[in-house]
Every structure is written in structure tokens, then in C-alpha cells.
Design an enzyme around this catalytic site. Structure first.
Site, PDB file in Angstrom:
ATOM      1  N   SER A   1      -7.991   2.653  -4.060  1.00 14.04           N
ATOM      2  CA  SER A   1      -6.924   2.337  -5.760  1.00 14.04           C
ATOM      3  C   SER A   1      -8.379   2.525  -6.909  1.00 14.04           C
ATOM      4  O   SER A   1      -7.169   2.312  -7.667  1.00 14.04           O
ATOM      5  CB  SER A   1      -5.830   1.744  -5.243  1.00 14.04           C
ATOM      6  OG  SER A   1      -6.935   0.677  -5.097  1.00 14.04           O
TER       7      SER A   1
ATOM      8  N   LYS B   1      -3.222  -7.366  -8.282  1.00 13.56           N
ATOM      9  CA  LYS B   1      -3.674  -6.782  -9.206  1.00 13.56           C
ATOM     10  C   LYS B   1      -4.138  -6.981 -10.749  1.00 13.56           C
ATOM     11  O   LYS B   1      -4.943  -7.375 -11.272  1.00 13.56           O
ATOM     12  CB  LYS B   1      -3.578  -5.354  -9.355  1.00 13.56           C
ATOM     13  CG  LYS B   1      -4.281  -5.252  -8.027  1.00 13.56           C
ATOM     14  CD  LYS B   1      -3.916  -3.773  -7.572  1.00 13.56           C
ATOM     15  CE  LYS B   1      -4.697  -3.372  -5.866  1.00 13.56           C
ATOM     16  NZ  LYS B   1      -4.531  -1.674  -5.872  1.00 13.56           N
TER      17      LYS B   1
END
Length: 348
Positions: free
Chosen positions: A242, A287
């Protein structure tokens, strides 16, 4: 003893008993929480996250930070019931069923190993995307990742061999090699042109019939890139794919004059392919919390994650939609100069 005192005593005992049971009862859930952030144009353990050799680089400022998700739990280290309950109450973490992180046929060690491989592949793909954006040419190569036991390739092809050609045709990608091998009748030989170390070899490998009757030699291939200069990425124990977008932006920032961030602290996430297309990721809520805690004010968000991100965005963090590496660069240019369009996330 009064009735009131007896009631309190019994209630206290029940609470204590439930606490003990909760501390001992293991449950098949995983707690996801904000993980560490790393500035891709900064340093980790006094070493640059991105090092470029044999090519001109330029000064950078601000931050282009990748963000991560930490997890607690798993098949070999299940969390207790109280930990799960605390997670369900805490808005900055998520408690998810174990099988969403660990497939039934995968151990925690296997998941970690797969994440490491995905991170390595992500770094190479991010470099390819950055060089494509800058129109710096490179080429794809096919290497031998493994040979299968008791198959013809065993002992003839070696791990790390670069397959340059197959039956005289350039091995431009793994599909070309596979299709050429399968075009043979089982028992016929395939001639591989390989580079082994600094030497070139021609290796003849017989074929055998596979499960469906097709010819095969028993080689597992890996596609890689041959870049015109060295790009090393150092992120310690971080795994998964990611961080691709942020790696590409960090490489771009170092390879181009001027400062992509304008001195701002920018964080973001997203997978990336060699053409620069940005893909979705998991754990977006955690995140974003990690990004805010690191001091970021702007968060580059994959378009496919925008709707979810808008439902959980921390106050003071601006979401910028990232469809591709090119659009992310344009958005950062607009933020820095005050001119141009800055694509925003929209509720889905």
C-alpha cells in the site's frame, strides 16, 4: 450483613469473575490500530528511506509519508475478550474477524512473508511508475524464481538466471516464455538463452507433459525491471503493497528540481502499477489517524477509498483524491502554487 451490602458483594464478585473470564477467554478477532509513519524523503535509522545512485538528485523538504496499520492478534496469538471489547469502544481502532487478515490456510509467519514479498514488489513497481512519469526508459526482465523438484529444469536452470530468450525469441515477459514452452510437444527440448552472473549461456531443457497434457519444464518465473540507475528503498519492518504511491512520489521528488511538497507535511496511501494507476488499500481509517498524529495536514487518498475515508476523516486533515501518480503530482503542484485543480474526495 444487610441486604444492600450482600447485593453489592455479589455484584462485585460477578464483575470480578467476568473480568477474569474476559482476560482468559481468547477470541478469533484482530485489532487494527494506527501504525508508524515513515517520510519517504526522510531517513530511517539515520539512513535515507530512498537512495538513488548514478543519477542527478535534488534537495527536498517537508514530508511525503507512507502510513501503516498495526495489528494485534492472529491464529498463534489470539487476543482476549477484554482487548476486543476495548477495541470496539475505541473509535481509532477496528476489530475485525481473524479470517479477514489470515486466510484459513495461512499462518502468521506466512502472512508476514507474503507482506515482505509484496513490499519488495511494490518498491520495484513504484520505481517503474516514477520513471515512466519522467519518461526515463527501462526494460522488463524475466528471472528464474525457482525450479520444481524432479522436473527437467532442475539442475539446468538456476535461481537468479535472467532469461534473455527462449527458442531464439526475446523473452520480453513471462507470458512469452510460458507460451513458447507450451507450444512444444511434450518430450521436445526448449532452448533458453540466459545470463548467469556476468556470463551468457544457452541451456537446452527437455519438456514433459503437465497435468493437462501441455508441455512444461518446471520453472517458476519472476518478472522484474532493469533500471538505468540504482534506486534503494529502506523502510525496516514495514510490509505490504500500500505504500506504492508514496514511494513513487518520493522518487519523483528526488529526481526533479524544486520541491514537490512546498515544505508541507503530506501523507498518503495507495497501491500503484507501473503505468502509475493508484489502487485501493485496507485500513484507511487507521491510516488517516496515523497521518494526523504525524503532523500531516494533507492526505492523498485512492479514489476507491474516498467514500470510506470521508466517513472517518480526522478533523484538520484534508483529503485529496489520487487517481494516478500523474494526477497526484498535479494536485501537489496546485497545492504548492495555489493554481490549478486539487481533486477532492466526494461522498459515495
Amino acid at each position: 450483613m444487610s441486604r444492600r451490602a450482600l447485593t453489592l458483594l455479589i455484584a462485585g464478585f460477578l464483575v470480578l469473575a467476568l473480568g477474569v473470564i474476559g482476560a482468559m477467554q481468547r477470541v478469533p478477532y484482530v485489532v487494527l490500530s494506527p501504525g508508524p509513519t515513515e517520510n519517504t524523503i526522510g531517513e530511517v535509522d539515520k539512513k535515507p528511506v530512498i537512495s538513488i545512485k548514478d543519477h542527478q538528485t535534488y534537495p527536498t523538504s517537508g514530508a511525503l509519508s507512507l502510513v501503516t496499520v498495526a495489528y494485534q492478534g492472529g491464529p498463534s496469538a489470539r487476543i482476549d475478550l477484554l482487548t476486543a471489547l476495548r477495541g470496539w469502544i475505541d473509535p481509532t481502532v477496528a476489530v475485525v474477524p481473524e479470517e479477514t487478515i489470515f486466510a484459513p490456510d495461512r499462518s502468521a509467519q506466512q502472512v508476514e512473508e507474503e507482506n515482505t514479498v509484496e513490499m519488495t514488489n511494490s518498491q520495484e513497481t513504484a520505481t517503474a511508475a516514477a520513471l515512466n512519469e519522467l519518461k526515463i526508459p527501462f526494460r522488463m526482465i524475466v528471472t528464474v524464481g525457482a525450479t520444481q523438484k524432479d522436473r527437467p529444469a532442475e539442475g539446468k536452470l538456476q535461481v537468479g538466471d535472467v532469461i534473455d530468450s527462449v527458442d531464439g525469441k526475446p523473452a520480453t515477459n513471462a507470458d512469452v516464455v510460458s507460451d513458447t514452452v507450451r507450444a512444444h510437444k511434450p518430450g521436445e527440448a526448449v532452448v533458453f538463452g540466459v545470463t548467469r552472473g556476468s556470463e551468457k549461456h544457452e541451456v537446452s531443457v527437455p519438456t514433459v507433459a503437465g497435468p493437462e497434457g501441455q508441455a512444461l519444464v518446471g520453472v517458476e518465473m519472476r518478472s522484474a525491471y532493469k533500471f538505468p540507475f540504482k534506486v534503494d528503498i529502506n523502510v525496516g519492518d514495514v510490509g505490504g503493497p500500500s505504500a506504492g504511491l508514496m514511494f513513487s512520489l518520493g522518487i519523483l521528488d528526488k529526481l526533479t528540481p524544486g520541491e514537490l511538497t512546498g515544505g508541507k507535511k503530506i501523507a498518503g496511501t495507495g497501491t500503484i502499477d507501473e503505468k502509475g494507476q493508484v489502487g485501493p488499500i485496507g485500513g484507511i481509517a487507521q491510516k488517516m489517524v496515523g497521518a494526523k498524529d504525524s503532523g500531516a495536514t494533507i492526505f492523498l487518498t485512492p479514489a476507491a477509498n474516498c467514500a470510506e475515508a470521508m466517513r472517518a476523516v480526522p478533523e484538520g486533515l484534508r483529503l485529496v483524491r489520487a487517481d494516478s501518480l500523474h494526477s497526484a503530482v498535479e494536485a501537489l503542484d496546485a497545492l504548492r502554487t495555489g493554481q490549478g485543480n486539487v481533486p477532492a474526495c466526494e461522498a459515495g
